[in-house]
Design a protein around this motif. Structure first.
Motif, PDB file in Angstrom:
ATOM      1  N   GLU A 131       0.662  -1.261   0.322  1.00  0.00           N
ATOM      2  CA  GLU A 131       0.123   0.007   0.546  1.00  0.00           C
ATOM      3  C   GLU A 131       0.992   1.588   0.294  1.00  0.00           C
ATOM      4  OE1 GLU A 131      -2.742   0.407   3.004  1.00  0.00           O
ATOM      5  OE2 GLU A 131      -0.818  -0.037   4.815  1.00  0.00           O
ATOM      6  N   ILE A 157      -1.961   4.945  -4.208  1.00  0.00           N
ATOM      7  CA  ILE A 157      -1.267   4.367  -3.098  1.00  0.00           C
ATOM      8  C   ILE A 157      -1.443   5.584  -1.579  1.00  0.00           C
ATOM      9  CG2 ILE A 157       0.763   3.314  -4.633  1.00  0.00           C
ATOM     10  CD1 ILE A 157       2.485   5.632  -3.774  1.00  0.00           C
ATOM     11  N   LYS A 158      -0.351   4.900  -1.052  1.00  0.00           N
ATOM     12  CA  LYS A 158      -0.648   5.521   0.844  1.00  0.00           C
ATOM     13  C   LYS A 158       0.914   6.200   1.181  1.00  0.00           C
ATOM     14  CE  LYS A 158      -4.704   3.434   2.217  1.00  0.00           C
ATOM     15  NZ  LYS A 158      -5.578   2.637   3.337  1.00  0.00           N
TER      16      LYS A 158
END
Length: 211
Positions: free
Chosen positions: A63, A117-118
């Motif tokens: 992530e 995404i993070k």
């Protein structure tokens, strides 16, 4: 025939390692590693794999944007029969724009993602940031604010000089927009420090002015 150095050619200094250019900073001419043409080929697939289409290449991305460097190297070696692991290593070590980040056997792009995404970067704690654009786009941005275009985040420069460099890729007459990052953060807008650039979901027009 004269042997001319190719733009982007990678060499290796026996003391300081991989470098690009005519000679190492110590003056050593270095040993040839990769032509500019092949370096460009590798650059495109690395950028695509880490920013845009990892799944299409069979890569598992977490992530936060990390993928296995070993898996990425295998993908590249399958695509280009001339590619070797040290070529990939040289590409990352000679990236002077800070586009990529390595941690053990993991690698990721710091910015430029079209993927959702993070990022897990720290929050930017400065007062001002900058965005370079064209004359045509500047008025529109000052009216509606900064929003991502073809990327998942807005990319902001830490200096006027860097903003000018970015803008000059797209226009001969750059306009620099100043971002009041401090006031934006005070209203809850998250601005992340990704090293060479800062990332944010958007900046409303009230925090923008011509620099």
């Amino acid at each position: 025939m004269e042997n001319r150095e190719q733009p982007g050619e990678i060499k290796q200094c026996p003391v300081h390692g991989y470098f690009r250019g005519r000679e190492c900073t110590c003056g050593n001419p270095g040993r040839f590693v990769l032509s500019g043409y092949k370096a460009e080929k590798l650059g495109k697939i690395i950028s695509g794999a880490l920013r845009h289409f990892p799944a299409d290449l069979g890569l598992d991305m977490d992530e936060h944007g990390w993928v296995s460097l070993r898996d990425l190297t295998r993908v590249i070696e399958r695509k280009y029969e001339w590619a070797r692991s040290y070529h990939v290593d040289a590409m990352f070590k000679t990236d002077d724009k800070g586009r990529y980040e390595r941690k053990g056997d993991k690698v990721r792009a710091r910015y430029g993602h079209s993927l959702n995404i993070k990022p897990d970067y720290p929050e930017f704690d400065g007062d001002k940031l900058y965005y370079g654009t064209s004359e045509e786009e500047a008025d529109r941005i000052l009216e509606i604010g900064l929003k991502p275009v073809n990327q998942h985040f807005v990319h902001l420069s830490k200096s006027i000089e860097e903003a000018v460099k970015v803008a000059c890729i797209r226009t001969e007459h750059p306009v620099i927009i100043e971002v009041d990052a401090k006031k934006a953060r005070e209203t809850g807008i998250e601005i992340l420090d990704a090293g060479p650039v800062c990332l944010t979901a958007q900046i409303p027009a009230e925090f923008l002015q011509i620099g």
